[in-house]
Design a protein around this motif. Structure first.
Motif, mmCIF file in Angstrom:
data_model
loop_
_atom_site.group_PDB
_atom_site.id
_atom_site.type_symbol
_atom_site.label_atom_id
_atom_site.label_comp_id
_atom_site.label_asym_id
_atom_site.label_seq_id
_atom_site.Cartn_x
_atom_site.Cartn_y
_atom_site.Cartn_z
ATOM 1 N N GLN A 41 -15.572 -16.808 11.093
ATOM 2 C CA GLN A 41 -14.297 -16.203 10.706
ATOM 3 C C GLN A 41 -13.405 -17.166 9.923
ATOM 4 O O GLN A 41 -12.258 -16.865 9.640
ATOM 5 C CB GLN A 41 -13.546 -15.665 11.935
ATOM 6 C CG GLN A 41 -14.062 -14.319 12.417
ATOM 7 C CD GLN A 41 -15.384 -14.399 13.142
ATOM 8 O OE1 GLN A 41 -15.553 -15.180 14.066
ATOM 9 N NE2 GLN A 41 -16.338 -13.581 12.719
ATOM 10 N N SER A 54 -15.247 -10.891 8.382
ATOM 11 C CA SER A 54 -14.361 -10.166 9.286
ATOM 12 C C SER A 54 -15.134 -9.879 10.576
ATOM 13 O O SER A 54 -16.346 -9.677 10.550
ATOM 14 C CB SER A 54 -13.885 -8.861 8.650
ATOM 15 O OG SER A 54 -14.974 -8.024 8.315
ATOM 16 N N PRO A 55 -14.437 -9.897 11.714
ATOM 17 C CA PRO A 55 -15.135 -9.658 12.978
ATOM 18 C C PRO A 55 -15.477 -8.191 13.186
ATOM 19 O O PRO A 55 -14.827 -7.300 12.627
ATOM 20 C CB PRO A 55 -14.117 -10.126 14.026
ATOM 21 C CG PRO A 55 -12.790 -9.915 13.373
ATOM 22 C CD PRO A 55 -13.020 -10.191 11.905
ATOM 23 N N SER A 101 -19.349 -6.215 11.713
ATOM 24 C CA SER A 101 -19.056 -7.564 11.217
ATOM 25 C C SER A 101 -19.203 -7.562 9.707
ATOM 26 O O SER A 101 -20.115 -6.927 9.172
ATOM 27 C CB SER A 101 -20.045 -8.582 11.807
ATOM 28 O OG SER A 101 -19.867 -8.708 13.190
ATOM 29 N N GLY A 129 -10.619 -15.237 5.774
ATOM 30 C CA GLY A 129 -10.678 -15.900 7.076
ATOM 31 C C GLY A 129 -9.606 -16.941 7.316
ATOM 32 O O GLY A 129 -8.784 -17.268 6.463
#
Length: 185
Positions: A41, A54-55, A101, A129
């Motif tokens: 991230q 991105s998570p 993700s 991030g």
């Protein structure tokens, strides 16, 4: 009288548990509340060399009246005087309950149809991030899901993060946040 009090307490607790169970909730396989994010991230650029992913995010129990969703990722600790917008996604369709993700990548094309990414503070319509300045200490990254009362936020091309944030907040029925952490030495 004592039996009435016990019954009242019992049914009050059941009611509270039902209400709590129905609250909007956000979860992730990639980030956790109060925990450090992984290098995946972290941004790529400005001296940062992470994965810029991105998570993964999942949610459940949207409130009655929800017509769409928005997701924001914001660092209130950035030394700008106004924080830092890392990600804003609006117009996420009502039937959506998760993002994979790396859904916020410019190249991924896996956001649900109709969704729109707002230009982040790096100047890109995508996820950007974490990249706090070296030695600046721990930063908080607030990933927030917003259940919106409108199907679509009508934002101008190149809308600022502040304008998007205003429109999101003005139409939020309920929200849920995961506050993850990150630090560079």
């Amino acid at each position: 009288m004592r039996a009435l009090s016990a019954a009242t307490v019992f049914f009050s607790l059941i009611g509270c548990n039902i209400a709590m169970a129905e609250s909007l909730s956000l979860s992730s396989n990639d980030i956790s509340h109060g925990e450090l994010m992984s290098k995946q991230q972290e941004f790529v650029g400005f001296g940062c060399t992470g994965g810029n992913m991105s998570p993964q995010l999942s949610w459940k129990n949207p409130p009655k009246g929800t017509k769409s969703f928005a997701i924001t990722a914001y660092d209130p600790d950035a030394p700008t005087g106004s924080g830092w917008w890392h990600w804003q996604v609006v117009n996420i369709p009502l039937g959506t309950r998760s993002l994979a993700s790396n859904a916020g990548s410019v190249e991924s094309k896996i956001l649900p149809s109709g969704s729109r990414q707002i230009e982040n503070d790096y100047g890109v319509e995508a996820f950007g991030g974490a990249c706090p300045p070296k030695g600046h200490g721990m930063h908080r990254y607030r990933f927030t899901l917003h259940a919106l009362s409108v199907e679509k936020l009508d934002l101008p091309t190149r809308a600022s993060g502040a304008l998007a944030g205003y429109m999101i907040n003005a139409n939020t029925l309920e929200s849920s946040t995961i506050e993850a952490l990150y630090q560079r030495e």
